[in-house]
Motif scaffolding. Structure first.
Motif, PDB file in Angstrom:
ATOM      1  N   GLN A  66       5.479  -5.801   3.961  1.00  0.00           N
ATOM      2  CA  GLN A  66       5.120  -4.666   3.184  1.00  0.00           C
ATOM      3  C   GLN A  66       3.827  -4.856   2.015  1.00  0.00           C
ATOM      4  O   GLN A  66       3.540  -4.174   1.021  1.00  0.00           O
ATOM      5  CB  GLN A  66       6.148  -3.755   2.674  1.00  0.00           C
ATOM      6  N   GLY A  67       3.694  -6.184   1.892  1.00  0.00           N
ATOM      7  CA  GLY A  67       3.013  -6.586   0.664  1.00  0.00           C
ATOM      8  C   GLY A  67       3.336  -6.611  -0.592  1.00  0.00           C
ATOM      9  O   GLY A  67       2.460  -6.490  -1.633  1.00  0.00           O
ATOM     10  N   ALA A  68       4.332  -6.891  -0.794  1.00  0.00           N
ATOM     11  CA  ALA A  68       5.081  -6.717  -2.030  1.00  0.00           C
ATOM     12  C   ALA A  68       4.588  -7.928  -2.848  1.00  0.00           C
ATOM     13  O   ALA A  68       4.570  -7.660  -4.181  1.00  0.00           O
ATOM     14  CB  ALA A  68       6.626  -6.714  -1.795  1.00  0.00           C
ATOM     15  N   PHE A  69       4.342  -9.174  -2.565  1.00  0.00           N
ATOM     16  CA  PHE A  69       4.328 -10.309  -3.354  1.00  0.00           C
ATOM     17  C   PHE A  69       2.576 -10.306  -3.621  1.00  0.00           C
ATOM     18  O   PHE A  69       2.403 -10.915  -4.918  1.00  0.00           O
ATOM     19  CB  PHE A  69       4.809 -11.527  -2.802  1.00  0.00           C
ATOM     20  N   VAL A  70       1.844 -10.107  -2.992  1.00  0.00           N
ATOM     21  CA  VAL A  70       0.374 -10.503  -3.166  1.00  0.00           C
ATOM     22  C   VAL A  70      -0.600  -9.420  -2.401  1.00  0.00           C
ATOM     23  O   VAL A  70      -1.452  -8.581  -3.042  1.00  0.00           O
ATOM     24  CB  VAL A  70      -0.100 -11.803  -3.082  1.00  0.00           C
ATOM     25  N   ASP A  71      -0.458  -9.447  -1.117  1.00  0.00           N
ATOM     26  CA  ASP A  71      -1.237  -8.390  -0.335  1.00  0.00           C
ATOM     27  C   ASP A  71      -0.568  -8.556   1.199  1.00  0.00           C
ATOM     28  O   ASP A  71       0.579  -9.137   1.307  1.00  0.00           O
ATOM     29  CB  ASP A  71      -2.735  -8.699  -0.389  1.00  0.00           C
ATOM     30  N   ARG A  72      -1.368  -7.673   2.238  1.00  0.00           N
ATOM     31  CA  ARG A  72      -0.575  -7.599   3.330  1.00  0.00           C
ATOM     32  C   ARG A  72      -0.911  -8.806   4.208  1.00  0.00           C
ATOM     33  O   ARG A  72      -0.309  -8.935   5.345  1.00  0.00           O
ATOM     34  CB  ARG A  72      -0.983  -6.406   4.081  1.00  0.00           C
TER      35      ARG A  72
END
Length: 225
Positions: A202-208
């Motif tokens: 889901q791209g929670a840390f930096v991007d997808r």
């Protein structure tokens, strides 16, 4: 230091494109790769496990089946797939019988887990006591703790610390670790490892982009492969 376990999962199920997702990360430092017992057929999971092991990595399957019989089916499937670690599950005695004689390292859930997506119920004291009981059983190599799925009163990081301190086996923190602060909290709690799945997809840390997500987690102090 805590081991980062990359889960090829989203919303408690193995992602449909798990093999392609794994292939995009074959150059990453990840050493432990996992998936769930639902989302893909056994034949596809077997192919996936073979690819992971061929790269010198360890394969983990987490059981999220919600009935005794489906859990038993998942354990039989794990043996057929050829996993290195079996995480989760609620029926420990059944699992130990099925796993007897295998090389699979078994990390069942600590505490009372219910539903799908799975949540952890009860008080901290009850969960810690259950962790001690399960960890003492021959054939149990570690514990799977749904720290951030804890539905009771109290801080999930404190729960993880108490469980890790109360047993002499490794503890894996699983579920809903979706930000750097939670990774750091699990490292501070001295868990052996932690899983991240949905947050990456889901791209929670930096991007997808999966490689960027994984590399960002490895940049957090205290994270190891």
């Amino acid at each position: 230091m805590s081991h980062f376990i990359f889960m090829l999962t989203e919303n408690d199920a193995t992602v449909a494109d798990a093999l392609a997702a794994y292939d995009s990360l074959r150059d990453s430092p990840v050493h432990y790769v996992g998936f769930k017992d639902i989302g893909l057929p056994v034949a596809a999971l077997k192919q996936l496990a073979q690819r992971i092991r061929a790269d010198g990595r360890k394969v983990m399957l987490e059981v999220v089946a919600t009935s005794r019989e489906t859990e038993r089916e998942s354990i039989r499937a794990a043996l057929d797939i050829g996993v290195d670690f079996l995480l989760g599950g609620r029926h420990v005695e059944d699992a130990l019988t099925l796993l007897r004689g295998s090389d699979v390292r078994y990390f069942p859930f600590a505490g009372h887990t219910v539903g799908h997506p799975t949540v952890l119920q009860g008080t901290m004291d009850e969960i810690v006591e259950d962790a001690r009981r399960i960890a003492s059983l021959p054939g149990v190599h570690g514990l799977d703790l749904l720290a951030y799925r804890f539905a009771g009163e109290g801080d999930p990081a404190e729960l993880a610390r108490r469980v890790a301190d109360s047993v002499n086996v490794p503890v894996i923190a699983a579920g809903s670790i979706d930000r750097e602060a939670r990774v750091k909290a699990m490292i501070d709690a001295k868990v052996w490892g932690f899983t991240v799945g949905s947050a990456i997809f889901q791209g929670a840390f930096v991007d997808r982009l999966l490689p960027a997500q994984v590399n960002t987690i490895f940049q957090i102090e205290g994270v190891t492969a």
